[in-house]
Design a protein around this motif. Structure first.
Motif, PDB file in Angstrom:
ATOM      1  N   PRO A 176       0.852  -1.199   0.000  1.00 36.22           N
ATOM      2  CA  PRO A 176       0.000   0.000   0.000  1.00 36.22           C
ATOM      3  C   PRO A 176       0.884   1.244   0.000  1.00 36.22           C
ATOM      4  N   GLU A 177       0.387   2.318  -0.590  1.00 38.80           N
ATOM      5  CA  GLU A 177       1.218   3.507  -0.772  1.00 38.80           C
ATOM      6  C   GLU A 177       1.689   4.112   0.542  1.00 38.80           C
ATOM      7  N   ASP A 178       0.925   3.951   1.605  1.00 36.75           N
ATOM      8  CA  ASP A 178       1.284   4.584   2.870  1.00 36.75           C
ATOM      9  C   ASP A 178       2.056   3.650   3.805  1.00 36.75           C
ATOM     10  N   TRP A 179       2.508   2.503   3.291  1.00 39.41           N
ATOM     11  CA  TRP A 179       3.278   1.575   4.113  1.00 39.41           C
ATOM     12  C   TRP A 179       4.767   1.736   3.817  1.00 39.41           C
ATOM     13  N   SER A 180       5.574   1.750   4.875  1.00 35.49           N
ATOM     14  CA  SER A 180       7.021   1.872   4.712  1.00 35.49           C
ATOM     15  C   SER A 180       7.689   0.530   4.482  1.00 35.49           C
ATOM     16  N   THR A 181       7.020  -0.552   4.832  1.00 35.34           N
ATOM     17  CA  THR A 181       7.581  -1.893   4.701  1.00 35.34           C
ATOM     18  C   THR A 181       6.456  -2.902   4.557  1.00 35.34           C
ATOM     19  N   GLY A 182       6.775  -4.050   3.959  1.00 37.70           N
ATOM     20  CA  GLY A 182       5.787  -5.112   3.851  1.00 37.70           C
ATOM     21  C   GLY A 182       5.878  -6.118   4.976  1.00 37.70           C
ATOM     22  N   ILE A 183       6.754  -5.887   5.928  1.00 37.85           N
ATOM     23  CA  ILE A 183       6.930  -6.780   7.065  1.00 37.85           C
ATOM     24  C   ILE A 183       6.253  -6.163   8.282  1.00 37.85           C
ATOM     25  N   PHE A 184       5.343  -6.889   8.897  1.00 36.65           N
ATOM     26  CA  PHE A 184       4.671  -6.340  10.070  1.00 36.65           C
ATOM     27  C   PHE A 184       4.260  -7.462  11.011  1.00 36.65           C
ATOM     28  N   PRO A 185       4.020  -7.145  12.276  1.00 39.25           N
ATOM     29  CA  PRO A 185       3.817  -8.177  13.292  1.00 39.25           C
ATOM     30  C   PRO A 185       2.554  -9.003  13.060  1.00 39.25           C
ATOM     31  N   LEU A 186       2.612 -10.245  13.509  1.00 44.94           N
ATOM     32  CA  LEU A 186       1.404 -11.061  13.558  1.00 44.94           C
ATOM     33  C   LEU A 186       0.367 -10.368  14.431  1.00 44.94           C
ATOM     34  N   PHE A 187      -0.903 -10.611  14.121  1.00 45.52           N
ATOM     35  CA  PHE A 187      -2.013 -10.052  14.886  1.00 45.52           C
ATOM     36  C   PHE A 187      -2.000  -8.524  14.888  1.00 45.52           C
ATOM     37  N   SER A 188      -1.521  -7.952  13.790  1.00 47.73           N
ATOM     38  CA  SER A 188      -1.585  -6.501  13.617  1.00 47.73           C
ATOM     39  C   SER A 188      -2.123  -6.217  12.223  1.00 47.73           C
ATOM     40  N   LYS A 189      -2.422  -4.960  11.960  1.00 52.34           N
ATOM     41  CA  LYS A 189      -3.022  -4.589  10.683  1.00 52.34           C
ATOM     42  C   LYS A 189      -2.126  -3.670   9.857  1.00 52.34           C
ATOM     43  N   GLY A 190      -0.839  -3.732  10.130  1.00 54.10           N
ATOM     44  CA  GLY A 190       0.095  -2.940   9.351  1.00 54.10           C
ATOM     45  C   GLY A 190       1.400  -2.761  10.086  1.00 54.10           C
ATOM     46  N   PRO A 191       2.370  -2.086   9.444  1.00 56.13           N
ATOM     47  CA  PRO A 191       3.713  -1.949  10.023  1.00 56.13           C
ATOM     48  C   PRO A 191       3.718  -1.213  11.357  1.00 56.13           C
ATOM     49  N   TYR A 192       4.344  -1.811  12.331  1.00 54.36           N
ATOM     50  CA  TYR A 192       4.668  -1.196  13.602  1.00 54.36           C
ATOM     51  C   TYR A 192       3.497  -0.466  14.266  1.00 54.36           C
ATOM     52  N   PRO A 193       2.469  -1.208  14.619  1.00 57.93           N
ATOM     53  CA  PRO A 193       1.354  -0.573  15.332  1.00 57.93           C
ATOM     54  C   PRO A 193       1.825   0.003  16.662  1.00 57.93           C
ATOM     55  N   GLU A 194       1.153   1.052  17.106  1.00 60.23           N
ATOM     56  CA  GLU A 194       1.555   1.713  18.345  1.00 60.23           C
ATOM     57  C   GLU A 194       1.530   0.760  19.529  1.00 60.23           C
TER      58      GLU A 194
END
Length: 370
Positions: free
Chosen positions: A167-185
């Protein structure tokens, strides 16, 4: 996109092939005179030295991680260990036991669990020292340097989307399990992505070894002059504290190196700092955590030492692909990093063994505080 360094667990893809061809998986023959005598009482172990690979034979040829330990610690008594990667070797006088887990979190976790459940050994008071080579971030240290880790972060448990489909607003395609995008707060629950080992024991080991002369190598000394963007990489080999990222994929390059730093920072909640890239340490920690719960081992007695055989980013003037592929042509960092692992790690082992009457029941940092 998963990762690892020029040598994720170190070395290079070419050297990895060499390890396989050299017989990493072969079963050691067991001379009758070296087989353990059957006893009704398990053997008390003081220190388990955990190595991850050997090249060819255990003695007398090109050394992998185990060979220096076997020879210098006089690990002469062999114990067949068919339920894992490599036989076990003990010095019956000192109580130091050496194991070779095999490469990767799957092998390290299964090997440590198999040892922990082995009725031949009493590991309840044993200290565990992981001593292995790895890829280092040149921002932190030089080839041949040695880093004591407190945080072990897993580089496999994650979601991933190919970078070409981000997605255009994502800095990376790697993100934690049980999350909805990179580096949730809010960090998701830890499912084995991060292990913190005993920071006081890590600090004790660091203070004990920080001034050790790690030697040097003429070729490496000449090559590090080119690393003008990395002052720490231009230093002679030294001992530091720095944390470990473990994963099953060999990775290399500036982008993935930035990911590694961010991933370790995220999962340690800003308390850890990525230095070394390897393949096994979260597997070892996971098994020891379970064995501790079962009363078979003490997780608080785990120490992790990694030494730099190569860097996680390209050599100056090379692309990531060129740098990774060229690593197989020159193993200049291998022997220096193996020697560093032994020099640093053996001081800890010898200290524990020589004052075992104290350290058997009391942690070194607690004993030395009195």
């Amino acid at each position: 996109m998963l990762k690892h360094s020029l040598c994720k667990r170190t070395l290079s893809s070419a050297l990895f092939s060499l390890l396989v061809l050299a017989g990493c998986e072969k079963k050691a023959e067991t001379p009758a005179e070296n087989q353990s005598s059957q006893s009704s009482l398990p053997i008390p172990v003081k220190v388990v030295v955990v190595n991850m690979f050997e090249i060819g034979e255990d003695e007398g040829d090109t050394a992998g991680e185990f060979q220096l330990w076997k020879e210098r610690q006089k690990l002469s008594q062999r114990f067949p260990f068919p339920q894992s990667h490599h036989d076990l070797f003990l010095n019956p006088e000192t109580g130091v036991l050496g194991m070779v887990t095999g490469m990767g979190t799957n092998k390290s976790s299964s090997a440590v669990m198999a040892l922990g459940l082995d009725p031949r050994f009493d590991l309840r008071k044993a200290y565990w020292l992981v001593a292995g080579i790895s890829g280092f971030d040149p921002a932190d240290a030089s080839i041949g340097s040695a880093a004591w880790a407190e945080w072990l972060v897993d580089g496999d448990l994650m979601h991933e989307i190919d970078s070409r489909e981000l997605p255009e607003d994502w800095s990376t395609g790697i993100f934690p399990l049980f999350s909805k995008g990179p580096y949730p707060e809010k960090r998701p629950p830890n499912q084995g992505e991060v292990f913190r080992i005993n920071g006081q024991l890590t600090e004790w080991a660091f203070q004990l070894t920080k001034d050790i002369d790690l030697g040097d190598d003429e070729t490496i000394a000449e090559n590090r002059k080119k690393l003008t963007d990395f002052p720490n990489a231009q230093r002679k080999p030294f001992v530091l504290k720095g944390d470990n990222l473990a994963g099953m994929t060999f990775w290399h390059g500036d982008h993935l190196n930035r990911w590694a730093n961010q991933w370790v920072d995220y999962w340690s909640e800003g308390q850890g700092s990525f230095v070394s890239s390897a393949m096994e340490d979260t597997g070892t920690a996971q098994s020891l955590a379970y064995l501790d719960r079962a009363g078979r081992a003490d997780y608080n007695r785990l120490m992790v030492l990694r030494t730099a055989s190569n860097f996680t980013v390209p050599h100056p003037g090379m692309t990531a692909a060129e740098s990774l592929l060229s690593e197989g042509e020159d193993y200049a960092g291998l022997q220096l990093s193996l020697e560093s692992a032994y020099r640093v790690g053996s001081r800890v082992v010898d200290t524990l063994v020589n004052d075992w009457d104290t350290y058997r029941d009391q942690m070194p940092y607690a004993a030395n505080a009195h």
